[in-house]
Design a protein around this motif. Structure first.
Motif, PDB file in Angstrom:
ATOM      1  N   ASP A   1       5.134  12.457   5.053  1.00  0.00           N
ATOM      2  CA  ASP A   1       5.103  12.660   6.304  1.00  0.00           C
ATOM      3  C   ASP A   1       4.362  13.620   7.046  1.00  0.00           C
ATOM      4  N   GLU A   2       4.468  14.775   6.610  1.00  0.00           N
ATOM      5  CA  GLU A   2       3.684  16.079   7.277  1.00  0.00           C
ATOM      6  C   GLU A   2       2.172  15.841   7.058  1.00  0.00           C
ATOM      7  N   LEU A   3       1.613  15.341   5.958  1.00  0.00           N
ATOM      8  CA  LEU A   3       0.265  14.693   5.833  1.00  0.00           C
ATOM      9  C   LEU A   3      -0.213  13.661   6.670  1.00  0.00           C
ATOM     10  N   GLN A   4       0.767  12.909   7.106  1.00  0.00           N
ATOM     11  CA  GLN A   4       0.617  11.662   7.638  1.00  0.00           C
ATOM     12  C   GLN A   4      -0.482  10.948   6.930  1.00  0.00           C
ATOM     13  N   ILE A   5       0.098  10.583   5.767  1.00  0.00           N
ATOM     14  CA  ILE A   5      -0.752   9.530   4.935  1.00  0.00           C
ATOM     15  C   ILE A   5       0.109   8.062   4.906  1.00  0.00           C
ATOM     16  N   PRO A   6      -0.688   7.145   5.240  1.00  0.00           N
ATOM     17  CA  PRO A   6       0.037   5.875   5.295  1.00  0.00           C
ATOM     18  C   PRO A   6       0.057   5.231   3.771  1.00  0.00           C
ATOM     19  N   TYR A   7       1.045   4.491   3.459  1.00  0.00           N
ATOM     20  CA  TYR A   7       1.506   3.832   2.236  1.00  0.00           C
ATOM     21  C   TYR A   7       2.441   2.856   2.466  1.00  0.00           C
ATOM     22  N   SER A   8       2.388   1.822   1.205  1.00  0.00           N
ATOM     23  CA  SER A   8       3.009   0.743   1.500  1.00  0.00           C
ATOM     24  C   SER A   8       3.773   0.635  -0.087  1.00  0.00           C
ATOM     25  N   ALA A   9       5.277   0.450   0.026  1.00  0.00           N
ATOM     26  CA  ALA A   9       6.082   0.645  -1.152  1.00  0.00           C
ATOM     27  C   ALA A   9       6.333  -0.798  -1.572  1.00  0.00           C
ATOM     28  N   PHE A  10       6.074  -1.162  -2.729  1.00  0.00           N
ATOM     29  CA  PHE A  10       6.514  -2.679  -3.279  1.00  0.00           C
ATOM     30  C   PHE A  10       7.794  -2.274  -4.350  1.00  0.00           C
ATOM     31  N   LEU A  11       8.987  -2.701  -3.827  1.00  0.00           N
ATOM     32  CA  LEU A  11      10.236  -2.337  -4.212  1.00  0.00           C
ATOM     33  C   LEU A  11      10.897  -3.385  -5.220  1.00  0.00           C
TER      34      LEU A  11
ATOM     35  N   GLN B   1      10.152   6.850   8.450  1.00  0.00           N
ATOM     36  CA  GLN B   1       8.956   7.797   8.768  1.00  0.00           C
ATOM     37  C   GLN B   1       7.707   6.841   8.765  1.00  0.00           C
ATOM     38  N   GLY B   2       7.548   5.537   8.626  1.00  0.00           N
ATOM     39  CA  GLY B   2       6.452   4.682   8.929  1.00  0.00           C
ATOM     40  C   GLY B   2       6.148   3.917   7.791  1.00  0.00           C
ATOM     41  N   ALA B   3       6.544   4.145   6.398  1.00  0.00           N
ATOM     42  CA  ALA B   3       6.105   3.371   5.322  1.00  0.00           C
ATOM     43  C   ALA B   3       6.599   2.128   5.444  1.00  0.00           C
ATOM     44  N   ALA B   4       5.593   0.964   4.990  1.00  0.00           N
ATOM     45  CA  ALA B   4       6.286  -0.452   5.001  1.00  0.00           C
ATOM     46  C   ALA B   4       6.716  -0.468   3.507  1.00  0.00           C
TER      47      ALA B   4
END
Length: 323
Positions: free
Chosen positions: A162-172, A190-193
């Motif tokens: 969140d603080e580094l603003q690194i986008p990522y996608s989680a496959f759950l 926090q914006g993750a997909a």
């Protein structure tokens, strides 16, 4: 294995849109070159004083005015936003022990690239099924970070990303997230997909069509109920699939099947391609793991992968902006 490039069939934007895109690229080249040189303020400077607050307010006013000025103004607003975000990222990079500040990703495309299944990854009758790919067809030096399963639920990881603003996608997978659904709700906020990795992480080609459909559709329904959205992306466990897997996924609303070109660990990277390097549009895989499975933590993994990515001049972009 030699890398196979995907074909982008979207065509080029015309007129002013093309000129604005060229200008945006030129501006971002300057930003990419200068981003790593941003200096983080002293430790006490993380909380803005009154002068900094006034500056933030002025930036917001500038963005609003620029957005009202049409395409050129929107570009100016985007550049201002990148500059402001990079200052915050520099502070976070120092806090979390990154060697360099992550580079900013370019503005997402107006039209998403046309995706096709990678050569050698086809199944019979697959022309009408969701495409399977390891690299998104782009020219910019961007890569995409994806994280599988959901075993480890490290609160430091959420704060760091969140603080580094690194986008990522989680496959759950449901069987490993069901002890703390709230962790992934915070992740989404926090914006993750959040996407589909089946209910129980089973070897899909060993199952019947009906069993595969239950694994995929069942997880689609779970994720929609928990997080409010039916995911458009699916990754089969272990990267293994057959024609039934893709047909079942399509029946559940899946649009695409992103695999990976590289895998990240806390102490090294592993590569699919023969040249053992990154390429524009590559998808990076990692997992929700900790010290029980790795020689390090999830935050260690982020430091490792971002060092490799940034040292090679790449930025991490949001996968859903392109797929």
């Amino acid at each position: 294995m030699q890398q196979v490039r995907q074909i982008n069939r979207t065509g080029r934007p015309r007129g002013g849109g093309r000129r604005a895109g060229v200008l945006a690229a030129a501006v971002l080249v300057g930003l990419l070159g200068s981003a790593c040189g941003l200096q983080a303020p002293d430790e006490g400077g993380a909380v803005p004083h009154s002068g900094q607050q006034a500056e933030e307010s002025q930036i917001e006013k500038t963005e609003r005015a620029a957005q009202q000025a049409g395409p050129a103004g929107s570009l100016a607003a985007y550049v201002e936003r990148v500059k402001r975000n990079q200052k915050a990222r520099a502070v976070a990079a120092q806090k979390w022990g990154l060697a360099k500040t992550p580079l900013p990703a370019p503005q997402p495309p107006a039209s998403k690239p046309f995706l096709t299944t990678r050569k050698g990854f086809e199944v019979e009758g697959g022309a009408t099924l969701p495409p399977v790919f390891t690299t998104v067809p782009v020219k910019e030096k961007i890569v995409f970070l994806t994280i599988d399963d959901g075993v480890e639920k490290d609160p430091d990881f959420l704060r760091m990303m969140d603080e580094l603003q690194i986008p990522y996608s989680a496959f759950l997978s449901d069987y490993v997230i069901d002890d703390d659904y709230g962790y992934f709700k915070r992740m989404r906020e926090q914006g993750a997909a959040l996407h589909n990795h089946t209910l129980n992480h089973r070897y899909m080609p060993g199952l019947s069509y009906d069993a595969q459909q239950q694994e995929i559709c069942g997880q689609q329904e779970k994720l929609e109920k928990l997080y409010g959205k039916r995911p458009p992306l699916f990754r089969p466990p272990y990267g293994n699939y057959n024609a039934d897997t893709l047909r079942a996924a399509q029946s559940c609303g899946v649009k695409a099947v992103p695999l990976w070109a590289a895998e990240a660990f806390p102490d090294h990277m592993e590569w699919r391609e023969w040249d053992r390097d990154l390429h524009p549009g590559d998808i990076i895989l990692t997992h929700f793991r900790g010290a029980d499975d790795w020689k390090g933590s999830m935050t260690d993994m982020v430091r490792q992968v971002m060092k490799v990515v940034t040292d090679k001049g790449y930025a991490v972009a949001r996968l859903e902006d392109y797929v």
